[in-house]
Design a protein around this motif. Structure first.
Motif, PDB file in Angstrom:
ATOM      1  N   LYS A 167     -84.614  59.511  96.763  1.00 12.37           N
ATOM      2  CA  LYS A 167     -83.500  60.085  96.519  1.00 12.37           C
ATOM      3  C   LYS A 167     -82.442  59.233  97.104  1.00 12.37           C
ATOM      4  O   LYS A 167     -81.117  59.506  96.215  1.00 12.37           O
ATOM      5  N   TYR A 168     -82.517  58.533  98.130  1.00 11.81           N
ATOM      6  CA  TYR A 168     -81.448  57.730  98.487  1.00 11.81           C
ATOM      7  C   TYR A 168     -81.349  56.167  97.956  1.00 11.81           C
ATOM      8  O   TYR A 168     -80.575  55.324  98.377  1.00 11.81           O
TER       9      TYR A 168
ATOM     10  N   THR B  96     -90.218  60.950  99.023  1.00  5.67           N
ATOM     11  CA  THR B  96     -88.827  61.724  98.338  1.00  5.67           C
ATOM     12  C   THR B  96     -87.739  61.324  99.023  1.00  5.67           C
ATOM     13  O   THR B  96     -86.715  61.085  98.211  1.00  5.67           O
ATOM     14  N   THR B  97     -87.559  61.059 100.126  1.00  7.45           N
ATOM     15  CA  THR B  97     -86.516  60.482 100.857  1.00  7.45           C
ATOM     16  C   THR B  97     -86.016  59.438 100.138  1.00  7.45           C
ATOM     17  O   THR B  97     -84.868  58.838 100.149  1.00  7.45           O
TER      18      THR B  97
ATOM     19  N   ASN C 235     -92.865  63.758 101.926  1.00  9.00           N
ATOM     20  CA  ASN C 235     -91.397  63.811 102.558  1.00  9.00           C
ATOM     21  C   ASN C 235     -90.713  62.146 102.518  1.00  9.00           C
ATOM     22  O   ASN C 235     -89.660  62.279 102.170  1.00  9.00           O
ATOM     23  N   PHE C 236     -91.648  61.195 103.009  1.00  7.37           N
ATOM     24  CA  PHE C 236     -90.808  60.070 103.117  1.00  7.37           C
ATOM     25  C   PHE C 236     -90.802  59.283 101.537  1.00  7.37           C
ATOM     26  O   PHE C 236     -89.651  58.713 101.506  1.00  7.37           O
TER      27      PHE C 236
END
Lengths: 268, 262
Positions: A125-126, A121-122, A118-119
């Motif tokens: 992504k940003y 990917t986040t 999750n982290f």
């Protein structure tokens, strides 16, 4: 050639400690094949940024730690931990207001309470997004940007300029130019490139880095001039693209609250 | 300073286990590839360069140390480093050991501290062992404050729609609010088109029942999140904003209404 600073610090030690330190540095220097410990010994002998009193105390603490720890490198780490941020403070007039640091995912995965996937990917992504969602800013605000000693680079031609100016954003370029270490053989993570403000209140104390700040990191190199205002990275050989050394300083651990967005991510 | 391979090649499994324990406890030096690299990261980064025998012995040593966690007191940093190593080595063989450790958590038989227990549960997730909803609910019942983040991550991986019903039960914490938004952001990206819009609507509806910090974080995230334009019909947007109890953005707003693919 050992620096005068080192020689005079060594001379001030009592004979037992002096012998202990000199013997250990000889062992490191004479390791065959030449090792990273040998480089640490060379760095100790070349240091010019510590005052004689601090240097003497560092070596005395190293001698004492050698008596307590079976691993001499752990002893060096322990001694160094007592003498961080003793390099000359960067003067007000020379302070860069924008600093840069390349970091790996694993600095954050230690602390953030979510899954690795999750982290990662986040953060991916940003990357490059100058208006990240509030939750990510809040999470980064409280995460350490690095360890107890953070090395940072900056733009010495323009103290408010991009610290990574002139560097391609590929992983190998960042690793080489910033002297971050040898290439990883497996599929390494990218570097996250953070830019952050040093002058926002409270102003972050910035120091010329020393051997005590570097600890056992053998890619550090002391600057030869005792009057240098800051340090320099040691581009990792073979440095086929001839990246110049980048300016380097050290400061205490901070969180991401000073980070300027966007952060970026290196390509492979 | 010899490299990590020096410590691991041509050593017995017992020797490797002893070295690994001391390395993770910070009692022997581990060469790092960069200045503040975690010990576990340095070891796992070297693992692909090991011969197959040494690699197998390293994995076995890590599993052996993990099995030993059931006994006695351990430094928190040691447990965290060992769990990080198990994750970085992608040691799927650790799952049965972790499950066994986790099974003792409700009875408080594992003397590791809540943070370490949370680490064990996150390691299960990182190794892609999702278990089932009742397992995570039981963990959460043990210690809501400590296990909410991991329960949240697990439930959204298992069944996002069912997980939405869990949100109103989250403790009122700004940190949990941000972690919830992060999980929702990740989950929403797995949906497309109408499914995504529906998920955002359901999330907005769930948010209205949440405690203040959680609700605010979700609503802020929803405002930051633009549904794909082709599905951002006036009706869907109206539903979404109704759930948010806020007026729709003006027609022609570039954030929500401009076609992305045009």
């Amino acid at each position: 050639m050992p620096s005068n600073t080192y020689q005079s610090a060594l001379k001030k030690l009592d004979p037992k400690r002096r012998e202990s330190v000199a013997r250990q540095l000889d062992v490191w220097r004479n390791e065959a094949p030449p090792s990273q410990s040998g480089q640490i010994a060379e760095n100790i002998a070349s240091e010019t940024a510590l005052t004689p009193d601090v240097f003497t105390q560092l070596l005395a603490d190293f001698a004492d730690a050698l008596a307590k720890h079976s691993d001499p490198l752990i002893a060096w780490e322990k001694a160094c931990g007592l003498h961080t941020f003793n390099g000359k403070a960067i003067s007000q007039i020379d302070r860069p207001s924008k600093l840069g640091r390349a970091s790996k995912f694993d600095k954050f995965l230690q602390y953030v309470r979510t899954t690795d996937a999750n982290f990662k990917t986040t953060l991916t992504k940003y990357a490059g997004n100058d208006k990240p969602p509030r939750f990510l800013k809040n999470i980064l605000d409280v995460q350490p940007l690095g360890g107890p000693v953070i090395f940072a680079t900056f733009n010495d031609a323009d103290s408010t300029g991009d610290p990574f100016d002139g560097l391609p954003w590929d992983r190998d370029a960042i690793r080489t130019a910033l002297g971050l270490g040898q290439p990883e053989h497996n599929t390494p993570d990218p570097y996250l490139l953070f830019r952050y403000h040093s002058s926002e209140p409270p102003a972050l104390p910035l120091h010329r880095p020393t051997i005590a700040d570097a600890g056992t990191f053998s890619h550090f190199r002391p600057v030869k001039s005792a009057t240098a205002k800051w340090g320099s990275t040691h581009p990792i050989p073979p440095n086929n693209r001839n990246f110049p050394a980048k300016p380097e300083l050290a400061h205490k651990q901070i969180t991401g609250v000073r980070v300027a967005f966007p952060y970026d991510m290196t390509a492979s | 300073m010899p490299g990590i391979l020096h410590f691991l090649e041509n050593k017995s499994r017992d020797q490797i286990a002893i070295w690994l324990r001391e390395a993770l406890q910070g009692r022997v030096h581990v060469p790092r590839e960069y200045h503040d690299q975690p010990v576990a990261g340095a070891i796992s980064a070297a693992a692909p360069d090991l011969g197959s025998s040494a690699r197998a012995d390293l994995n076995a040593a890590a599993l052996h140390l993990l099995s030993g966690l059931k006994n006695g007191r351990h430094l928190h940093q040691y447990v965290a480093s060992l769990l990080r190593l198990v994750t970085d080595l992608d040691l799927r063989d650790a799952v049965p050991i972790l499950r066994k450790l986790a099974s003792t958590i409700p009875a408080l038989k594992v003397g590791l501290g809540w943070e370490a227990c949370s680490g064990i549960l996150f390691t299960l997730l990182n190794l892609r062992d999702l278990h089932n909803e009742s397992f995570w609910r039981s963990m959460w019942e043990c210690n809501k404050r400590c296990f909410s983040p991991v329960t949240l991550a697990a439930l959204f991986d298992l069944d996002p729609n069912a997980a939405l019903t869990f949100l109103p039960e989250l403790p009122n914490s700004a940190e949990f609010g941000d972690l919830t938004a992060l999980t929702l952001d990740h989950t929403a990206d797995s949906y497309h088109g109408h499914e995504r819009t529906r998920f955002l609507q359901d999330t907005a509806a769930a948010a209205s029942k949440c405690k203040s910090h959680i609700r605010d974080a979700i609503r802020t995230w929803l405002k930051d999140t633009a549904p794909p334009a082709s599905f951002a019909s006036g009706r869907n947007l109206a539903r979404l904003h109704a759930a948010l109890k806020e007026p729709p953005m003006p027609s022609g707003s570039p954030k929500l209404c401009e076609p992305i693919d045009a």
